[in-house]
Design an enzyme around this catalytic site. Structure first.
Site, PDB file in Angstrom:
ATOM      1  N   TYR A 101     -49.747  60.585   1.180  1.00  0.00           N
ATOM      2  CA  TYR A 101     -50.459  61.873   1.184  1.00  0.00           C
ATOM      3  C   TYR A 101     -49.568  62.910   0.505  1.00  0.00           C
ATOM      4  CZ  TYR A 101     -52.145  66.361   2.946  1.00  0.00           C
ATOM      5  OH  TYR A 101     -52.603  67.653   3.023  1.00  0.00           O
ATOM      6  N   GLU A 189     -54.783  68.724  -3.066  1.00  0.00           N
ATOM      7  CA  GLU A 189     -54.518  67.710  -2.043  1.00  0.00           C
ATOM      8  C   GLU A 189     -54.877  66.339  -2.583  1.00  0.00           C
ATOM      9  OE1 GLU A 189     -55.287  67.727   2.629  1.00  0.00           O
ATOM     10  OE2 GLU A 189     -57.065  67.116   1.527  1.00  0.00           O
TER      11      GLU A 189
END
Ligand code: GDP
Ligand code: MN
Length: 382
Positions: A101, A189
């Site tokens: 991530y 993101e």
């Protein structure tokens, strides 16, 4: 402005971030053609601005172009958490060894950009932050110094990115931060950022939000705005420069100033009703602003009654009343409209409405009375 995954990935590709190659498709036929052009196994991905598409069945592998056709047929039109899928993104499938991530956002309380990295990607990151706080590394960036190479290395070692993927993750972090600055984004993101079986690091998902106030400096991005807004009222409001958010009730709400509109929503809820929208006609609302705002509201078929809540400061209530009359004259609206006017020139404003407004306009003495009446009228009308 939130972008769709495929738009984010196209911007990533331009910023030098590795992304799978792909194409958009609006029909099963286009998805099939895309799969043929890409070759091999592809992934068909629903393009909606909501996470958890995978779990909702909006992401499917397809081994052949015919399978891509079938999956696209199934996904197009699907409802994912209230969002209808109108478009899919077909991309070359990736062999995933591990999911990470990465994100860049603003930490408003620290007044600094924040870069985050985790070796536990793919899943919902709020869950990771809660259950394994140590698995998510956070680094604030001094905007004057910028994100440095040693910052990226610190993050990578802190969360224990696997050795063969370190170079790729380093690259992804540096380029994400640069893209965040160049695009004047408020969020970048990548979840998951994957380490592939052949040791590449690739952005498999893209969530990008651009600062609306920066769009004037970036006409190319401003053009995307039209494609990300699919609601007719929201699009109309955008074109006319009024702040409008659609909600799912039937009482249309218009006020001047965001705080007043928010309290209006609360008071309508208190009166047992459901707001249809949030519409801020602006602090210094004049007749023209009132007309514009009304046009947006009246074009929504779900609106059964309107509550207009104006507090005169710089805005003069008599001018708002004139604006309202002019707008009604032009638009010929017949649905019930409850008006509460207070503040500067309120008595004059009320007098104008009492004398000249059509029968569907009701004057209410207070905000609560206006909300109560608007809710009653909406119930009667439906
Ligand atoms: P989200 O569910 O809306 O966040 O959509 P993502 O794009 O993040 O995809 C969700 C999950 O689908 C990923 O975490 C992967 O596990 C899986 N996935 C997506 N694309 C591929 C692919 O090309 N190959 C494989 N094996 N899995 C994929
Ligand atoms: Mn994702």
């Amino acid at each position: 402005m939130d972008l769709f995954e495929y738009q984010g990935k196209q911007l990533f590709a331009r910023a030098g971030l590795a992304v799978p190659s792909g194409e958009v498709a609006d029909t099963p036929e286009q998805a099939k053609a895309a799969a043929e052009a890409i070759g091999g196994t592809v992934v068909v991905k629903a393009q909606v601005q909501v996470g958890g598409r995978g779990k909702a069945g909006g992401i499917k592998l397809a081994k052949t172009p015919d399978e891509a056709y079938a999956e696209a047929k199934n996904i197009l039109g699907m409802d994912i958490k209230g969002h209808t899928v109108k478009r899919v993104w077909v991309e070359a499938a990736s062999d995933i060894k591990k999911e990470y991530y990465a994100s860049v956002t603003f930490d408003r309380s620290a007044k600094m950009p924040l870069v985050m990295l985790s070796a536990m990607g793919g899943m919902d990151i709020e869950g990771v932050a809660e259950e394994h706080p140590d698995a998510l590394a956070r680094l604030h960036v001094d905007p004057l110094i910028g994100f440095q190479q040693h910052d990226a290395r610190w993050l990578i070692h802190h969360v224990g990115i696997d050795e063969p993927a370190q170079k790729g993750v380093f690259d992804a972090l540096m380029k994400s931060y640069q893209a965040f600055i160049d695009l004047e984004a408020t969020l970048i993101e990548i979840n998951p950022l994957i380490w592939t079986e052949d040791d590449r690091v690739v952005a498999l998902d893209a969530k990008v939000s651009i600062d609306n106030n920066a769009l004037s400096r970036n006409p190319e991005l401003a053009e995307l705005q039209e494609s990300v807004t699919d609601d007719p009222q929201e699009r109309m409001a955008q074109e006319r420069g009024v702040t409008y958010v659609k909600l799912d009730g039937d009482v249309g709400i218009m006020g001047n100033g965001a705080g007043l509109v928010m309290s209006s929503l609360d008071v309508v809820a208190l009166a047992g009703g459901k707001p249809a929208n949030f519409l801020d006609a602006g602090g210094g609302s004049n007749a023209e602003a009132v007309t514009t705002a009304l046009e947006v509201l009246l074009s929504d078929p779900k609106v059964k009654s309107l509550m207009i809540n104006i507090f005169g400061g710089i805005t003069r209530c008599d001018q708002v009343a004139e604006g309202l009359l002019a707008a009604l004259d032009k638009l010929g609206a017949t649905l019930p409209i409850v008006v509460r006017l207070d503040g500067t020139a309120a008595p004059e404003g009320r007098a104008i409405l009492a004398e000249r407004a059509p029968d569907n306009v009701v004057i209410a003495p207070t905000m609560l009375a206006a909300a109560t009446r608007a809710v009653e009228l909406a119930k009667e009308a439906s």
